[in-house]
Enzyme design. Structure first.
Site, PDB file in Angstrom:
ATOM      1  N   GLY A  43     -12.356 -32.443-105.318  1.00  0.00           N
ATOM      2  CA  GLY A  43     -13.795 -32.462-105.141  1.00  0.00           C
ATOM      3  C   GLY A  43     -14.244 -32.031-103.760  1.00  0.00           C
ATOM      4  N   GLU A  73      -8.848 -41.278-108.575  1.00  0.00           N
ATOM      5  CA  GLU A  73     -10.117 -42.009-108.588  1.00  0.00           C
ATOM      6  C   GLU A  73      -9.941 -43.397-109.197  1.00  0.00           C
ATOM      7  OE1 GLU A  73     -12.450 -37.766-108.843  1.00  0.00           O
ATOM      8  OE2 GLU A  73     -12.348 -39.040-110.637  1.00  0.00           O
ATOM      9  N   LYS A 106     -14.284 -35.906-116.202  1.00  0.00           N
ATOM     10  CA  LYS A 106     -14.743 -37.075-115.441  1.00  0.00           C
ATOM     11  C   LYS A 106     -16.044 -37.609-116.081  1.00  0.00           C
ATOM     12  CE  LYS A 106     -12.322 -35.306-111.447  1.00  0.00           C
ATOM     13  NZ  LYS A 106     -12.251 -35.216-109.978  1.00  0.00           N
ATOM     14  N   GLU A 116      -1.742 -34.383-107.516  1.00  0.00           N
ATOM     15  CA  GLU A 116      -3.130 -34.255-107.079  1.00  0.00           C
ATOM     16  C   GLU A 116      -3.235 -34.656-105.612  1.00  0.00           C
ATOM     17  OE1 GLU A 116      -6.097 -35.480-110.528  1.00  0.00           O
ATOM     18  OE2 GLU A 116      -5.068 -37.163-109.597  1.00  0.00           O
ATOM     19  N   HIS A 120      -4.958 -41.514-112.232  1.00  0.00           N
ATOM     20  CA  HIS A 120      -5.781 -40.559-111.487  1.00  0.00           C
ATOM     21  C   HIS A 120      -6.196 -41.177-110.159  1.00  0.00           C
ATOM     22  CE1 HIS A 120      -9.163 -37.977-110.383  1.00  0.00           C
ATOM     23  NE2 HIS A 120      -8.645 -37.074-111.194  1.00  0.00           N
ATOM     24  N   SER A 128      -8.984 -29.225-107.025  1.00  0.00           N
ATOM     25  CA  SER A 128      -9.995 -28.160-106.866  1.00  0.00           C
ATOM     26  C   SER A 128      -9.449 -26.795-107.284  1.00  0.00           C
ATOM     27  CB  SER A 128     -10.509 -28.114-105.417  1.00  0.00           C
ATOM     28  OG  SER A 128     -11.195 -29.303-105.086  1.00  0.00           O
ATOM     29  N   ASN A 187     -10.234 -32.172-116.960  1.00  0.00           N
ATOM     30  CA  ASN A 187     -10.736 -33.536-116.813  1.00  0.00           C
ATOM     31  C   ASN A 187     -12.227 -33.465-116.496  1.00  0.00           C
ATOM     32  OD1 ASN A 187     -11.218 -36.225-116.259  1.00  0.00           O
ATOM     33  ND2 ASN A 187     -10.152 -36.211-114.290  1.00  0.00           N
TER      34      ASN A 187
END
Length: 250
Positions: A173, A96, A11, A167, A94, A212, A9
């Site tokens: 991150g 985010e 992003k 996730e 996701h 990560s 991904n």
């Protein structure tokens, strides 16, 4: 036997030069590996991605899709548009998107339905925050997110052509990664939750770990029985790192 999968991904990262260099490198470095490789570039680079990757072993997809199939929705991308550029996959739910754009479990379930309607394999993302984990609510949060799909009338059909990704939001991150044992515990719970409704569906469903993932953590994660691969963030932008992660799952 469940497929082995490594997905990248990107992003909101990339440039035309970067896309060309990264994809041409990955075409060579991951060619003979026993794992499915998928990349998720920003929408604007999908035409370039299609041109570079067509007739290769690497698949590609969209990072999200709109709740609507068409209409006056400025800035949105529809499932049909993704199919127009030969996308076979799409990320849905996701963390985010949930956090920054306030997508609800119901929104995400509806997007899964739309993806299936357009023959897009969706990667459904689920996961908990640090606060939720520390409060002992990890399983409750994950179950609620999964139940949004399991309450749909045709959920079995949906999951026949789907992938799940766990996730842990606290590991995205941040440089932190769940230990293989921590990740396996949640993956096992996800599979068991689905098995309560249908054992065969649960056993056949690929579940990826995303949080990560780096080359030095990938091998231990992939040794876990319920972890079928990875949804890779930052490391997917580094061809050597991404290739090494793919090799760990081959």
């Amino acid at each position: 036997m469940r497929p082995k999968i490594v997905a990248g991904n990107w992003k909101m990262h990339g440039s035309k030069t970067m896309v060309e260099e990264l994809l041409n490198t990955l075409k060579k470095s991951t060619k003979n590996l026993n794992t499915e490789v998928i990349v998720f570039p920003p929408y604007i680079y999908l035409p370039q991605t299609q041109t570079i990757l067509e007739d290769s072993h690497i698949q590609w997809g969209g990072q999200n899709l709109a709740l609507a199939e068409q209409g006056a929705y400025t800035g949105e991308i529809s499932a049909a548009m993704l199919r127009d550029f030969a996308c076979g996959y799409v990320l849905i739910g996701h963390s985010e998107r949930r956090q920054y754009y306030h997508e609800t479990d119901d929104d995400i379930a509806q997007k899964c339905l739309i993806a299936a309607r357009y023959q897009l394999t969706f990667i459904l993302c689920v996961g908990e925050t640090l606060e939720q984990r520390e409060a002992g609510n990890t399983f409750n949060v994950i179950k609620k997110q999964i139940n949004a799909i399991l309450t749909l009338e045709n959920w079995r059909d949906l999951l026949q052509n789907a992938i799940l990704a766990y996730e842990p939001i606290w590991a995205i991150g941040t440089g932190k990664t769940a230990s293989p044992e921590q990740a396996q515990e949640v993956h096992q719970f996800i599979r068991a939750t689905i098995a309560e409704q249908d054992t065969k569906t649960a056993l056949n469903l690929p579940i990826l770990y995303g949080g990560s993932v780096k080359p030095n953590s990938a091998k231990g994660l992939f040794e876990m029985i319920d972890i079928d691969g990875a949804l890779v963030g930052g490391a997917s932008l580094q061809p050597d790192d991404f290739t090494e992660i793919c090799q760990c799952n081959s």
